[in-house]
Design an enzyme around this catalytic site. Structure first.
Site, PDB file in Angstrom:
ATOM      1  N   SER A  38      60.641  41.166  72.376  1.00 50.22           N
ATOM      2  CA  SER A  38      60.194  41.872  71.143  1.00 50.22           C
ATOM      3  C   SER A  38      60.027  40.896  70.169  1.00 50.22           C
ATOM      4  O   SER A  38      59.184  40.945  69.136  1.00 50.22           O
ATOM      5  CB  SER A  38      61.275  42.599  70.616  1.00 50.22           C
ATOM      6  OG  SER A  38      61.510  43.505  71.412  1.00 50.22           O
ATOM      7  N   HIS A  59      53.286  42.241  75.060  1.00 48.21           N
ATOM      8  CA  HIS A  59      54.322  43.132  74.309  1.00 48.21           C
ATOM      9  C   HIS A  59      53.820  44.655  74.338  1.00 48.21           C
ATOM     10  O   HIS A  59      52.830  44.982  73.914  1.00 48.21           O
ATOM     11  CB  HIS A  59      54.412  42.661  72.915  1.00 48.21           C
ATOM     12  CG  HIS A  59      55.397  43.409  72.274  1.00 48.21           C
ATOM     13  ND1 HIS A  59      55.444  43.637  71.024  1.00 48.21           N
ATOM     14  CD2 HIS A  59      56.609  43.768  72.627  1.00 48.21           C
ATOM     15  CE1 HIS A  59      56.686  44.249  70.443  1.00 48.21           C
ATOM     16  NE2 HIS A  59      57.233  44.193  71.806  1.00 48.21           N
ATOM     17  N   GLU A  86      50.160  43.854  72.770  1.00 46.06           N
ATOM     18  CA  GLU A  86      49.846  42.853  72.191  1.00 46.06           C
ATOM     19  C   GLU A  86      49.846  41.766  73.467  1.00 46.06           C
ATOM     20  O   GLU A  86      50.846  41.454  74.139  1.00 46.06           O
ATOM     21  CB  GLU A  86      51.100  42.318  71.344  1.00 46.06           C
ATOM     22  CG  GLU A  86      50.947  43.400  70.136  1.00 46.06           C
ATOM     23  CD  GLU A  86      52.037  42.973  69.100  1.00 46.06           C
ATOM     24  OE1 GLU A  86      51.837  43.292  67.621  1.00 46.06           O
ATOM     25  OE2 GLU A  86      53.071  42.783  69.346  1.00 46.06           O
ATOM     26  N   ASN A 139      55.703  44.164  65.350  1.00 49.42           N
ATOM     27  CA  ASN A 139      56.906  44.009  64.929  1.00 49.42           C
ATOM     28  C   ASN A 139      57.138  43.406  63.465  1.00 49.42           C
ATOM     29  O   ASN A 139      58.204  43.567  62.746  1.00 49.42           O
ATOM     30  CB  ASN A 139      57.998  43.516  65.975  1.00 49.42           C
ATOM     31  CG  ASN A 139      58.420  44.620  67.151  1.00 49.42           C
ATOM     32  OD1 ASN A 139      58.035  45.663  66.883  1.00 49.42           O
ATOM     33  ND2 ASN A 139      58.940  44.054  67.914  1.00 49.42           N
TER      34      ASN A 139
HETATM   35  N1  3HC Z   1      56.546  59.890  78.835  1.00 49.51           N
HETATM   36  C1  3HC Z   1      55.607  60.802  79.137  1.00 49.51           C
HETATM   37  N2  3HC Z   1      54.981  61.625  78.147  1.00 49.51           N
HETATM   38  C2  3HC Z   1      55.714  61.551  76.985  1.00 49.51           C
HETATM   39  C3  3HC Z   1      56.826  60.679  76.698  1.00 49.51           C
HETATM   40  C4  3HC Z   1      57.275  59.930  77.654  1.00 49.51           C
HETATM   41  N3  3HC Z   1      58.417  59.047  77.464  1.00 49.51           N
HETATM   42  N4  3HC Z   1      57.196  60.863  75.378  1.00 49.51           N
HETATM   43  C5  3HC Z   1      56.335  61.690  74.930  1.00 49.51           C
HETATM   44  N5  3HC Z   1      55.286  62.354  75.853  1.00 49.51           N
HETATM   45  C6  3HC Z   1      54.185  63.183  75.587  1.00 49.51           C
HETATM   46  C7  3HC Z   1      54.551  64.377  76.243  1.00 49.51           C
HETATM   47  O1  3HC Z   1      53.255  64.933  76.967  1.00 49.51           O
HETATM   48  C8  3HC Z   1      55.295  65.290  75.236  1.00 49.51           C
HETATM   49  O2  3HC Z   1      55.296  66.466  75.472  1.00 49.51           O
HETATM   50  P1  3HC Z   1      56.553  67.018  76.361  1.00 49.51           P
HETATM   51  O3  3HC Z   1      57.532  67.136  75.260  1.00 49.51           O
HETATM   52  O4  3HC Z   1      56.115  68.693  76.430  1.00 49.51           O
HETATM   53  O5  3HC Z   1      56.795  66.503  77.498  1.00 49.51           O
HETATM   54  C9  3HC Z   1      54.380  64.950  74.156  1.00 49.51           C
HETATM   55  O6  3HC Z   1      54.191  63.390  74.243  1.00 49.51           O
HETATM   56  C10 3HC Z   1      54.799  65.236  72.613  1.00 49.51           C
HETATM   57  O7  3HC Z   1      56.105  64.488  72.470  1.00 49.51           O
HETATM   58  P2  3HC Z   1      57.264  65.113  71.498  1.00 49.51           P
HETATM   59  O8  3HC Z   1      57.020  66.513  71.629  1.00 49.51           O
HETATM   60  O9  3HC Z   1      58.513  64.363  72.082  1.00 49.51           O
HETATM   61  O10 3HC Z   1      56.917  64.467  70.228  1.00 49.51           O
HETATM   62  P3  3HC Z   1      55.612  63.675  69.478  1.00 49.51           P
HETATM   63  O11 3HC Z   1      54.375  64.528  69.476  1.00 49.51           O
HETATM   64  O12 3HC Z   1      56.195  63.095  68.223  1.00 49.51           O
HETATM   65  O13 3HC Z   1      55.448  62.390  70.202  1.00 49.51           O
HETATM   66  C11 3HC Z   1      55.891  60.202  70.309  1.00 49.51           C
HETATM   67  C12 3HC Z   1      56.242  61.531  70.705  1.00 49.51           C
HETATM   68  C13 3HC Z   1      54.697  59.768  71.082  1.00 49.51           C
HETATM   69  C14 3HC Z   1      57.029  59.328  70.676  1.00 49.51           C
HETATM   70  C15 3HC Z   1      55.540  59.799  68.745  1.00 49.51           C
HETATM   71  O14 3HC Z   1      56.489  60.406  68.162  1.00 49.51           O
HETATM   72  C16 3HC Z   1      55.454  58.494  68.238  1.00 49.51           C
HETATM   73  O15 3HC Z   1      54.260  58.128  68.528  1.00 49.51           O
HETATM   74  N6  3HC Z   1      56.447  57.985  67.821  1.00 49.51           N
HETATM   75  C17 3HC Z   1      56.265  56.660  67.289  1.00 49.51           C
HETATM   76  C18 3HC Z   1      56.754  55.715  68.275  1.00 49.51           C
HETATM   77  C19 3HC Z   1      56.478  54.352  67.973  1.00 49.51           C
HETATM   78  O16 3HC Z   1      56.276  53.886  66.824  1.00 49.51           O
HETATM   79  N7  3HC Z   1      56.920  53.322  69.110  1.00 49.51           N
HETATM   80  C20 3HC Z   1      56.785  52.001  68.673  1.00 49.51           C
HETATM   81  C21 3HC Z   1      58.026  51.363  68.678  1.00 49.51           C
HETATM   82  S1  3HC Z   1      58.242  49.663  68.167  1.00 49.51           S
HETATM   83  C22 3HC Z   1      58.274  49.124  69.819  1.00 49.51           C
HETATM   84  O17 3HC Z   1      58.577  49.777  70.791  1.00 49.51           O
HETATM   85  C23 3HC Z   1      58.322  47.567  70.095  1.00 49.51           C
HETATM   86  C24 3HC Z   1      59.526  47.045  70.358  1.00 49.51           C
HETATM   87  O18 3HC Z   1      59.478  45.649  70.706  1.00 49.51           O
HETATM   88  C25 3HC Z   1      60.671  47.227  69.317  1.00 49.51           C
END
Ligand code: 3HC
Length: 309
Positions: free
Chosen positions: A144, A165, A177, A215
């Site tokens: 990260s 990434h 990335e 990030n």
């Molecule tokens: N696997 C498969 N499908 C998934 C999943 C997973 N891990 N997470 C969510 N889904 C899919 C499923 O189809 C789910 O439906 P279900 O609950 O009936 O199974 C659907 O997405 C909807 O999920 P949720 O109802 O839980 O909620 P959301 O509609 O809000 O979507 C999310 C979830 C995609 C995580 C969304 O909230 C999101 O985009 N959040 C922001 C995430 C983000 O910013 N990530 C980057 C973080 S920084 C990083 O990772 C870098 C590191 O270096 C720190």
């Protein structure tokens, strides 16, 4: 001229193996990120070996992959549950597990590391694998925030070393990335770009700078939300609602901190603060430090800023 310049910038090596088409992927680290990457790679037809220190961890990772695949197919195969189940089994067959990191490296086109954010441990790992992996094998880190150049320094394949990434949750987040150091060859960089496209992701090219692109912007934003709350300028619930409904973010900053992991955020910000102590964007947060000291890491262990079942 452009070609020549690129080769010079990326550190051309005449001994480099060119244009590796990545088919056999070794992923080290069966945590959330490693398992997510394994899932996506297997679902797009790659042969994947997931490596970790114990069979128990790996069995848990495969269970996680199965659960995530089922969530994916529930939507993708909504009208054809049998085809969905067939897809899940087909993908799972593409994932092998192993605790033998050195033997697995011998059959891999790409070795991708997604382990603990500790430079020395990453360097030791890649240093060992450098002696065992074939010449054509590309090494990459999913770090990260650590410099790819520093991780690669323990190997003799600087031209075949880069960063990939991914974002959490890997099956849902479309971005990868791709990081090239000054020594990464253009062929390696292209192979990594092509690999991310073969995963169905959209790559962006990044320099080996702290936090790359996402990030570097996202972590200071999350820390600023914490500072706002610490100063009493908004409850965490209101700040989360504000950013979701006012800025269209899928999660508010406190929810996102919990989702990413408070320990991870602290690790990133502490590292940057040490590099640039006067930068207010990298100032530590007392609230974050306290939660981490109490072992509250967020969603993964049941409590962070919020509580989880
Ligand atoms: N696997 C498969 N499908 C998934 C999943 C997973 N891990 N997470 C969510 N889904 C899919 C499923 O189809 C789910 O439906 P279900 O609950 O009936 O199974 C659907 O997405 C909807 O999920 P949720 O109802 O839980 O909620 P959301 O509609 O809000 O979507 C999310 C979830 C995609 C995580 C969304 O909230 C999101 O985009 N959040 C922001 C995430 C983000 O910013 N990530 C980057 C973080 S920084 C990083 O990772 C870098 C590191 O270096 C720190």
């Amino acid at each position: 001229m452009a070609f020549f310049t690129q080769q010079v910038i990326r550190g051309f090596s005449s001994s480099a193996v060119r244009n590796v088409v990545i088919k056999n992927v070794m992923i080290i680290g069966g945590g959330q990120m490693g398992a997510g990457i394994a899932q996506v790679a297997a679902a797009t037809g790659h042969s994947v070996t997931l490596v970790d220190m114990s069979e128990d961890i790996l069995k848990k990772s495969v269970k996680g992959i199965e659960g995530s695949l089922k969530r994916v197919v529930k939507k993708k195969f909504a009208d054809k549950p049998e085809a969905g189940e067939e897809f899940v089994q087909k993908v799972l067959q593409k994932v092998s597990i192993s605790t033998d990191v050195e033997a697995t490296a011998q059959g891999s086109d790409l070795v991708l590391e997604a382990i603990i954010e500790n430079l020395k441990i990453k360097q030791d790992l890649f240093g060992r694998l450098d002696k065992r992996a074939p010449a054509h094998t590309i090494f990459a880190s999913n770090t990260s925030s650590l410099p790819i150049t520093d991780i690669a320094s323990s190997t003799s394949r600087l031209d075949r070393f880069g960063g990939l990434h991914f974002f959490n949750p890997v099956p849902m987040m479309k971005l990868v990335e791709v990081i090239g150091t000054s020594a990464t060859s253009q062929d390696t960089f292209d192979s990594l770009l092509n690999f991310t496209k073969a995963l169905g992701k959209t790559p962006v090219s990044c320099k080996d700078t702290p936090g790359f692109i996402v990030n570097r912007l996202l972590v200071p934003y999350m820390l600023e939300a914490l500072r706002l709350h610490e100063k009493g300028h908004g409850s965490k619930e209101d700040i989360d609602i504000a950013m979701k409904l006012g800025a269209g973010y899928p999660m508010g900053p406190f929810e996102l901190c919990d989702y990413v992991g408070l320990d991870t955020i602290k690790f990133i910000i502490d590292g940057w603060c040490a590099l640039d102590p006067g930068n207010p964007l990298f100032a530590p947060s007392e609230m974050l430090n306290k939660l981490v000291a109490e072992g509250k890491f967020g969603k993964k262990n049941g409590e962070g800023f919020y509580k989880y079942k």
